[in-house]
Design a protein around this motif. Sequence first.
Motif, PDB file in Angstrom:
ATOM      1  N   PHE A 233      47.259  86.113  11.912  1.00 50.76           N
ATOM      2  CA  PHE A 233      46.313  86.811  11.046  1.00 50.76           C
ATOM      3  C   PHE A 233      46.562  88.314  11.003  1.00 50.76           C
ATOM      4  O   PHE A 233      46.365  88.944   9.960  1.00 50.76           O
ATOM      5  N   ILE A 234      47.029  88.900  12.097  1.00 50.11           N
ATOM      6  CA  ILE A 234      47.384  90.319  12.083  1.00 50.11           C
ATOM      7  C   ILE A 234      48.530  90.554  11.101  1.00 50.11           C
ATOM      8  O   ILE A 234      48.529  91.508  10.333  1.00 50.11           O
ATOM      9  N   ARG A 235      49.512  89.655  11.120  1.00 47.42           N
ATOM     10  CA  ARG A 235      50.621  89.780  10.162  1.00 47.42           C
ATOM     11  C   ARG A 235      50.107  89.678   8.722  1.00 47.42           C
ATOM     12  O   ARG A 235      50.546  90.419   7.845  1.00 47.42           O
ATOM     13  N   GLN A 236      49.210  88.750   8.483  1.00 47.86           N
ATOM     14  CA  GLN A 236      48.663  88.573   7.128  1.00 47.86           C
ATOM     15  C   GLN A 236      47.867  89.804   6.696  1.00 47.86           C
ATOM     16  O   GLN A 236      47.903  90.190   5.528  1.00 47.86           O
ATOM     17  N   ALA A 237      47.155  90.401   7.633  1.00 49.19           N
ATOM     18  CA  ALA A 237      46.271  91.521   7.316  1.00 49.19           C
ATOM     19  C   ALA A 237      46.970  92.877   7.388  1.00 49.19           C
ATOM     20  O   ALA A 237      46.387  93.887   6.981  1.00 49.19           O
ATOM     21  N   GLN A 238      48.191  92.918   7.885  1.00 49.01           N
ATOM     22  CA  GLN A 238      48.868  94.191   8.126  1.00 49.01           C
ATOM     23  C   GLN A 238      48.834  95.157   6.940  1.00 49.01           C
ATOM     24  O   GLN A 238      48.478  96.325   7.129  1.00 49.01           O
ATOM     25  N   PRO A 239      49.149  94.745   5.722  1.00 51.45           N
ATOM     26  CA  PRO A 239      49.104  95.713   4.620  1.00 51.45           C
ATOM     27  C   PRO A 239      47.722  96.345   4.434  1.00 51.45           C
ATOM     28  O   PRO A 239      47.601  97.551   4.216  1.00 51.45           O
ATOM     29  N   GLU A 240      46.675  95.553   4.530  1.00 46.42           N
ATOM     30  CA  GLU A 240      45.324  96.089   4.362  1.00 46.42           C
ATOM     31  C   GLU A 240      44.911  96.937   5.561  1.00 46.42           C
ATOM     32  O   GLU A 240      44.219  97.948   5.405  1.00 46.42           O
ATOM     33  N   LEU A 241      45.318  96.555   6.767  1.00 44.66           N
ATOM     34  CA  LEU A 241      45.005  97.355   7.950  1.00 44.66           C
ATOM     35  C   LEU A 241      45.647  98.738   7.841  1.00 44.66           C
ATOM     36  O   LEU A 241      44.993  99.759   8.083  1.00 44.66           O
TER      37      LEU A 241
END
Length: 87
Positions: A60-68
């Motif tokens: 999930f961190i990988r999936q969210a990385q651009p938004e983070l």
Amino acid sequence: MQETPVTTNDPSTEGLDRMVAQLDTAGDMTTNPDENLTDVDRRIAEIQERYGPEDIVTFFIRQAQPELVAAVQRTEERLRAAGIGQA
């Protein structure tokens, strides 16, 4: 005692709610587990290393990385515009 939710359904607070969420994200993504400042890329790498490549947190961190990363950048821009932040 019931806590009052931070987010409301009031459209007039939508921008504020989003800004507060981004500020919270930026704080989390620029502070390591030892409560020292770090940059967002190091923080994401630290999380992935701590949980391992097959963990759901890493996924999930990988999936969210651009938004983070974008949330951190937007928050840093707002702080600079307000004259707050690192030189």
